[in-house]
Design an enzyme around this catalytic site. Structure first.
Site, PDB file in Angstrom:
ATOM      1  N   SER A 112       0.815  -1.215   0.000  1.00 54.54           N
ATOM      2  CA  SER A 112       0.000   0.000   0.000  1.00 54.54           C
ATOM      3  C   SER A 112       0.850   1.267   0.000  1.00 54.54           C
ATOM      4  CB  SER A 112      -0.948   0.023   1.204  1.00 54.54           C
ATOM      5  OG  SER A 112      -0.241   0.240   2.400  1.00 54.54           O
ATOM      6  N   LYS A 148       1.178   3.951   7.429  1.00 53.89           N
ATOM      7  CA  LYS A 148       0.401   4.802   6.523  1.00 53.89           C
ATOM      8  C   LYS A 148       0.779   6.267   6.717  1.00 53.89           C
ATOM      9  CE  LYS A 148      -2.610   1.800   4.719  1.00 53.89           C
ATOM     10  NZ  LYS A 148      -1.866   0.607   5.024  1.00 53.89           N
TER      11      LYS A 148
END
Length: 195
Positions: A112, A148
């Protein structure tokens, strides 16, 4: 393993490495040298791992040890760079960090954060409990940990991937929210060059 449904224990990794007569680092793709970090490596081989068949409670939930510049830092385990996962620790050895402020390191699982942080890449982490808007961090949400970009808004948090194929994780701010920042990712020069 290939389907990422299950991660073997440290003992299984060690048994596989023994069977193929190579190091666990080589199995994990952390080195192209099969003998590096092997228990039986000769004195000319750099050794930075013990692989002593133990699994313990993740240190992501406690204060990591502090290390001085140019000293090795521990690779404490795996962190999701995809869907958040329960964190755990396997002894992955140590690295000499590029960033002297780094307290510990983790190995990513998922893409990701591609192309900046790659799947199965070691990341250096500065131990801190705050992040500025847009900084890449190690974030725990209800006991699951992910890597993230962090954004703080009046009514919610956003955990954003870099890879557009992945969705933003929205975390509402309410009394039941259990979001904790575990550290800031200290990107290496190579990772910075991928932006």
């Amino acid at each position: 393993m290939e389907k990422r449904n299950k991660i073997p224990s440290a003992e299984i990794f060690e048994q596989i490495a023994d069977y193929f007569d190579c190091s666990v680092d080589y199995l994990l793709g952390r080195t192209d040298i099969p003998d590096i970090n092997k228990k039986n490596a000769d004195d000319t081989t750099i050794s930075n791992s013990t692989y002593d068949k133990k699994e313990v409670v993740s240190p992501l939930f406690k204060e990591p040890p502090r290390y001085g510049p140019r000293n090795p830092i521990a690779i404490l385990g795996i962190v999701a760079a995809g869907t958040p996962i329960l964190s755990y620790e396997i002894d992955y050895g140590t690295i000499i960090p590029e960033n002297p402020s780094a307290s510990y390191a983790l190995i990513t699982q998922g893409d990701s954060m591609h192309p900046v942080i790659l799947d199965k890449e070691t990341i250096e982490v500065i131990s801190q409990n705050v992040l500025e808007q847009g900084e890449i961090g190690i974030i725990s949400v209800d006991g699951e940990v992910t890597c993230k970009k962090f954004y703080n808004f009046p009514d919610h948090y956003e955990l954003r991937p870099i890879n557009p194929k992945f969705e933003i994780i929205y975390v509402p701010k309410n009394p039941s929210t259990n979001l904790q920042i575990r550290g800031k990712v200290a990107l290496t020069r190579e990772q910075m060059s991928r932006f």
